[in-house]
Design an enzyme around this catalytic site. Sequence first.
Site, PDB file in Angstrom:
ATOM      1  N   VAL A  87       0.863  -1.175   0.000  1.00 18.34           N
ATOM      2  CA  VAL A  87       0.000   0.000   0.000  1.00 18.34           C
ATOM      3  C   VAL A  87       0.898   1.223   0.000  1.00 18.34           C
ATOM      4  CG1 VAL A  87      -1.991  -1.093   1.122  1.00 18.34           C
ATOM      5  CG2 VAL A  87      -0.224  -0.007   2.520  1.00 18.34           C
ATOM      6  N   SER A  88       0.328   2.371  -0.406  1.00 19.63           N
ATOM      7  CA  SER A  88       1.153   3.569  -0.544  1.00 19.63           C
ATOM      8  C   SER A  88       1.124   4.483   0.661  1.00 19.63           C
ATOM      9  CB  SER A  88       0.697   4.370  -1.769  1.00 19.63           C
ATOM     10  OG  SER A  88       0.835   3.596  -2.920  1.00 19.63           O
ATOM     11  N   THR A  89      -0.010   4.589   1.318  1.00 17.56           N
ATOM     12  CA  THR A  89      -0.143   5.591   2.371  1.00 17.56           C
ATOM     13  C   THR A  89      -0.406   4.959   3.724  1.00 17.56           C
ATOM     14  OG1 THR A  89      -2.523   5.848   1.985  1.00 17.56           O
ATOM     15  CG2 THR A  89      -1.048   7.292   0.738  1.00 17.56           C
TER      16      THR A  89
END
Length: 181
Positions: free
Chosen positions: A8-10
Site C-alpha cells: 500500500v502507498s499511504t
Amino acid sequence: MRYGYARVSTIDQNTDAQVQALKAAGCDEVRAEQKTGTKMEGRDELTTLLQFMREGDMLVVTRIDRLARSVADLQKIVGMLKSKGVALQCTEQPVDTSTAAGKAFLDMLGVFAEFETNLRKERQLEGIALAKAKGVYKGRKPKVDREEVKKLKAEGLGATAIARQLGITRQHVNRCLRAVS
C-alpha cells in the site's frame, strides 16, 4: 514455493485484505510493506523477495499495480523473475507470464497503472496551482528559522557549527544565509 507480495502507498491504508487474499491463494510466505509503487528504491520487502526466489517459485500479487506503477519498473521486475525462472500470478487479474497473451495483458495493465499515477499527479498539480492563485497554498513551513541561522553566524559560528547546533545540513545553513542576505 509461492511467495505473496502486498503493498500500500499511504499510512491510512493497510495490507490486511491483500495479505488475506494472498494466503487464500496458497502463498507459503507473504511479505507486505507501505511504500510508493512509482519507484523500486526503498521497497525492501520486494527486493528481498526478488533476491530470495529461485527457479520454480511463484510470485503472487493481488493486482499488477501492487507490484509496480510504472511500465519500466514492471518490465524490470518481470525480467528479473523470468531470468530466475520464477512465474508471476495475480489473484484478481488473469496474468500468466508464460504466454504471449498473458504477457500482452500484463503490459497493458502496467500502462494503465502508470496512466493512473500520471493522472493523479496532474490533478495534484492543478489543485496546488488553484490554491496558489487563491493565496491559500504557501508551501511547507520552514523547519529552521533563517534569522536564527543569521544570528549564529553573526556570533562567529561557522556553517558546520551552526548545522550541528540546529540539527541541519551545512548546505541548508548556506542556503539560509544566502536567502537572508
